[in-house]
Design a protein around this motif. Structure first.
Motif, PDB file in Angstrom:
ATOM      1  N   ASP A  74       0.832  -1.208   0.000  1.00 11.71           N
ATOM      2  CA  ASP A  74       0.000   0.000   0.000  1.00 11.71           C
ATOM      3  C   ASP A  74       0.865   1.257   0.000  1.00 11.71           C
ATOM      4  O   ASP A  74       0.499   2.278  -0.580  1.00 11.71           O
ATOM      5  N   GLN A  75       1.977   1.190   0.724  1.00 12.70           N
ATOM      6  CA  GLN A  75       2.919   2.303   0.794  1.00 12.70           C
ATOM      7  C   GLN A  75       4.368   1.783   0.798  1.00 12.70           C
ATOM      8  O   GLN A  75       4.619   0.637   1.194  1.00 12.70           O
ATOM      9  N   ILE A  76       5.293   2.653   0.384  1.00 12.78           N
ATOM     10  CA  ILE A  76       6.729   2.394   0.502  1.00 12.78           C
ATOM     11  C   ILE A  76       7.271   3.351   1.548  1.00 12.78           C
ATOM     12  O   ILE A  76       7.011   4.569   1.472  1.00 12.78           O
ATOM     13  N   LEU A  77       7.953   2.816   2.553  1.00 10.14           N
ATOM     14  CA  LEU A  77       8.452   3.632   3.666  1.00 10.14           C
ATOM     15  C   LEU A  77       9.970   3.617   3.640  1.00 10.14           C
ATOM     16  O   LEU A  77      10.599   2.564   3.672  1.00 10.14           O
ATOM     17  N   SER A  78      10.544   4.824   3.567  1.00  5.21           N
ATOM     18  CA  SER A  78      12.005   4.948   3.505  1.00  5.21           C
ATOM     19  C   SER A  78      12.533   5.485   4.821  1.00  5.21           C
ATOM     20  O   SER A  78      12.033   6.498   5.329  1.00  5.21           O
ATOM     21  N   VAL A  79      13.534   4.822   5.373  1.00  3.27           N
ATOM     22  CA  VAL A  79      14.152   5.229   6.635  1.00  3.27           C
ATOM     23  C   VAL A  79      15.414   6.006   6.305  1.00  3.27           C
ATOM     24  O   VAL A  79      16.280   5.497   5.574  1.00  3.27           O
ATOM     25  N   ARG A  80      15.485   7.228   6.838  1.00  6.35           N
ATOM     26  CA  ARG A  80      16.653   8.051   6.538  1.00  6.35           C
ATOM     27  C   ARG A  80      17.230   8.602   7.842  1.00  6.35           C
ATOM     28  O   ARG A  80      16.536   8.695   8.850  1.00  6.35           O
ATOM     29  N   PRO A  81      18.498   8.997   7.840  1.00 15.02           N
ATOM     30  CA  PRO A  81      19.099   9.538   9.069  1.00 15.02           C
ATOM     31  C   PRO A  81      18.404  10.860   9.449  1.00 15.02           C
ATOM     32  O   PRO A  81      17.898  11.572   8.582  1.00 15.02           O
ATOM     33  N   ALA A  82      18.373  11.151  10.743  1.00 15.85           N
ATOM     34  CA  ALA A  82      17.785  12.418  11.194  1.00 15.85           C
ATOM     35  C   ALA A  82      18.800  13.535  11.018  1.00 15.85           C
ATOM     36  O   ALA A  82      20.002  13.316  11.187  1.00 15.85           O
ATOM     37  N   LEU A  83      18.302  14.700  10.656  1.00 19.99           N
ATOM     38  CA  LEU A  83      19.175  15.865  10.515  1.00 19.99           C
ATOM     39  C   LEU A  83      19.069  16.763  11.749  1.00 19.99           C
ATOM     40  O   LEU A  83      19.998  17.518  12.055  1.00 19.99           O
ATOM     41  N   ASP A  84      17.966  16.629  12.485  1.00 21.59           N
ATOM     42  CA  ASP A  84      17.757  17.521  13.634  1.00 21.59           C
ATOM     43  C   ASP A  84      18.163  16.851  14.943  1.00 21.59           C
ATOM     44  O   ASP A  84      17.947  15.648  15.109  1.00 21.59           O
ATOM     45  N   PRO A  85      18.717  17.620  15.895  1.00 19.72           N
ATOM     46  CA  PRO A  85      19.043  17.045  17.215  1.00 19.72           C
ATOM     47  C   PRO A  85      17.767  16.585  17.913  1.00 19.72           C
ATOM     48  O   PRO A  85      16.700  17.173  17.718  1.00 19.72           O
ATOM     49  N   GLY A  86      17.873  15.504  18.669  1.00 18.88           N
ATOM     50  CA  GLY A  86      16.705  15.020  19.416  1.00 18.88           C
ATOM     51  C   GLY A  86      15.772  14.171  18.582  1.00 18.88           C
ATOM     52  O   GLY A  86      14.747  13.675  19.067  1.00 18.88           O
ATOM     53  N   ILE A  87      16.096  14.015  17.303  1.00 21.09           N
ATOM     54  CA  ILE A  87      15.282  13.176  16.414  1.00 21.09           C
ATOM     55  C   ILE A  87      16.140  11.963  16.024  1.00 21.09           C
ATOM     56  O   ILE A  87      17.319  12.113  15.690  1.00 21.09           O
ATOM     57  N   ASP A  88      15.545  10.774  16.042  1.00 23.04           N
ATOM     58  CA  ASP A  88      16.345   9.564  15.765  1.00 23.04           C
ATOM     59  C   ASP A  88      16.414   9.217  14.283  1.00 23.04           C
ATOM     60  O   ASP A  88      17.448   8.779  13.776  1.00 23.04           O
ATOM     61  N   PHE A  89      15.281   9.388  13.587  1.00 22.59           N
ATOM     62  CA  PHE A  89      15.231   9.044  12.159  1.00 22.59           C
ATOM     63  C   PHE A  89      14.279   9.999  11.429  1.00 22.59           C
ATOM     64  O   PHE A  89      13.416  10.625  12.051  1.00 22.59           O
ATOM     65  N   GLU A  90      14.425  10.040  10.125  1.00 22.41           N
ATOM     66  CA  GLU A  90      13.396  10.621   9.275  1.00 22.41           C
ATOM     67  C   GLU A  90      12.698   9.475   8.545  1.00 22.41           C
ATOM     68  O   GLU A  90      13.295   8.409   8.323  1.00 22.41           O
ATOM     69  N   TYR A  91      11.456   9.744   8.150  1.00 29.70           N
ATOM     70  CA  TYR A  91      10.563   8.665   7.659  1.00 29.70           C
ATOM     71  C   TYR A  91       9.820   9.246   6.473  1.00 29.70           C
ATOM     72  O   TYR A  91       9.087  10.228   6.626  1.00 29.70           O
ATOM     73  N   VAL A  92      10.096   8.695   5.288  1.00 32.28           N
ATOM     74  CA  VAL A  92       9.493   9.238   4.069  1.00 32.28           C
ATOM     75  C   VAL A  92       8.493   8.220   3.555  1.00 32.28           C
ATOM     76  O   VAL A  92       8.795   7.021   3.482  1.00 32.28           O
ATOM     77  N   ILE A  93       7.301   8.706   3.233  1.00 32.90           N
ATOM     78  CA  ILE A  93       6.173   7.824   2.899  1.00 32.90           C
ATOM     79  C   ILE A  93       5.722   8.089   1.475  1.00 32.90           C
ATOM     80  O   ILE A  93       5.462   9.252   1.103  1.00 32.90           O
ATOM     81  N   HIS A  94       5.662   7.036   0.665  1.00 35.91           N
ATOM     82  CA  HIS A  94       5.088   7.159  -0.684  1.00 35.91           C
ATOM     83  C   HIS A  94       3.922   6.191  -0.809  1.00 35.91           C
ATOM     84  O   HIS A  94       4.040   5.009  -0.468  1.00 35.91           O
ATOM     85  N   ASN A  95       2.793   6.712  -1.281  1.00 31.02           N
ATOM     86  CA  ASN A  95       1.641   5.855  -1.554  1.00 31.02           C
ATOM     87  C   ASN A  95       1.909   4.966  -2.761  1.00 31.02           C
ATOM     88  O   ASN A  95       2.848   5.221  -3.542  1.00 31.02           O
TER      89      ASN A  95
END
Ligand SMILES: N[C@H](CCC[C@H](N)C(=O)O)C(=O)O
Length: 295
Positions: A45-66
């Motif tokens: 249903d979706q593709i989820l991409s895990v990326r490194p966080a750029l901001d302090p206090g954040i562990d990961f970034e999460y990109v969602i494509h339908n």
């Protein structure tokens, strides 16, 4: 391009997980559609991409494509799979991770019973931020909550009445039906999803109230069609029911793919309370697939 991926599902809402913490894959919308294709690709249903966080206090970034290749702001079931994925891949040893999406920061947590709880943040009722174009529409005021008749092109039946238009970071239009199994989800879902009053389209929820602590829900998702479950849709439906005085603060949402437990202590005077969602997150298999370069 040979791509390694992990297939996961949360209450039957299924995902292709991509680890982009070491390098970006720079996929095109056509390549996302290929991965989501249930005949020529992996199927999701979706593709989820895990990326490194750029901001302090954040562990990961999460990109969602339908599945249609479009990038979107939020995915609740995906957030539960996300935290299981980063743990299983050894990308973190935390049980709770802070994840930044297009719509903000969410916090999924692994629970001792194997389920995952996500603080999905507070619902957004400002129609301009959903976004929803209400120009020329007169809502049927109910308490402090408006009901919006939404005329659908070419439909003989009466216009569905939306009991809630809100954002959980992504847009949702919720209506109440007597029986989700006989509701015209596949007929009117696409008409609502692409309705001109939703400039970024919308996820169309069909909610049947079973009791003050249980609903049944089907969602025709923006960019994916009807899915077996929609996490953010479950949050939106429960918030709508609580605001209308139909539901208590803790509700089990029965979907075709499984049960999600939603809690919202909000209401007319505490709309900024966060919505907590708890449910399953399962790894199905890991594999690699050759993605055509020119899509
Ligand atoms: N189709 C949704 C994204 C995924 C939402 C759903 N999978 C969830 O669990 O929240 C949208 O375009 O906003």
């Amino acid at each position: 391009m040979l791509i390694r991926f992990t297939k996961m599902q949360g209450a039957g809402n299924d995902f292709v997980m991509l680890d982009e913490t070491r390098e970006r894959l720079n996929l095109t919308p056509g390549q996302y559609r290929f991965l989501a294709d249930r005949h020529f690709g992996v199927g999701a249903d979706q593709i989820l991409s895990v990326r490194p966080a750029l901001d302090p206090g954040i562990d990961f970034e999460y990109v969602i494509h339908n599945a249609d290749g479009g990038e979107v702001e939020q995915c609740g079931n995906g957030a539960r799979c996300f935290v299981r994925f980063v743990r299983e891949q050894g990308l973190t040893d935390k049980d709770t991770v802070r994840v930044k999406t297009l719509s903000g920061v969410i916090e999924p947590s692994l629970q001792p019973d194997g389920r995952v709880t996500v603080d999905m943040g507070a619902p957004i009722f400002d129609l301009a931020r959903v976004p929803f174009d209400a120009a020329g529409l007169t809502p049927q005021a109910v308490n402090s909550w408006s009901k919006w008749p939404l005329a659908l092109a070419g439909q003989a039946q009466a216009a569905p009445v939306l009991i809630a238009i809100l954002s959980m970071g992504n847009p949702h239009a919720v209506q109440r039906v007597d029986d989700v199994e006989t509701a015209p989800v596949l007929e009117t879902g696409p008409l609502i999803e692409g309705h001109a009053r939703f400039p970024r389209r919308v996820n169309a929820g069909f909610m049947q109230v079973v009791s003050r602590s249980q609903i049944r829900l089907r969602v025709y998702e923006r960019g994916a069609g009807e899915t077996l479950a929609c996490g953010s849709g479950a949050c939106a439906a429960v918030v709508a029911g609580i605001r209308l005085g139909l539901l208590d603060a803790r509700v089990d949402v029965l979907t075709h793919g499984g049960t999600l437990s939603i809690e919202w202590q909000g209401g007319l005077d505490a709309a900024a309370a966060p919505v907590l969602m708890t449910g399953p997150a399962t790894t199905v298999f890991e594999a690699s697939i050759n993605v055509p370069d020119h899509l």
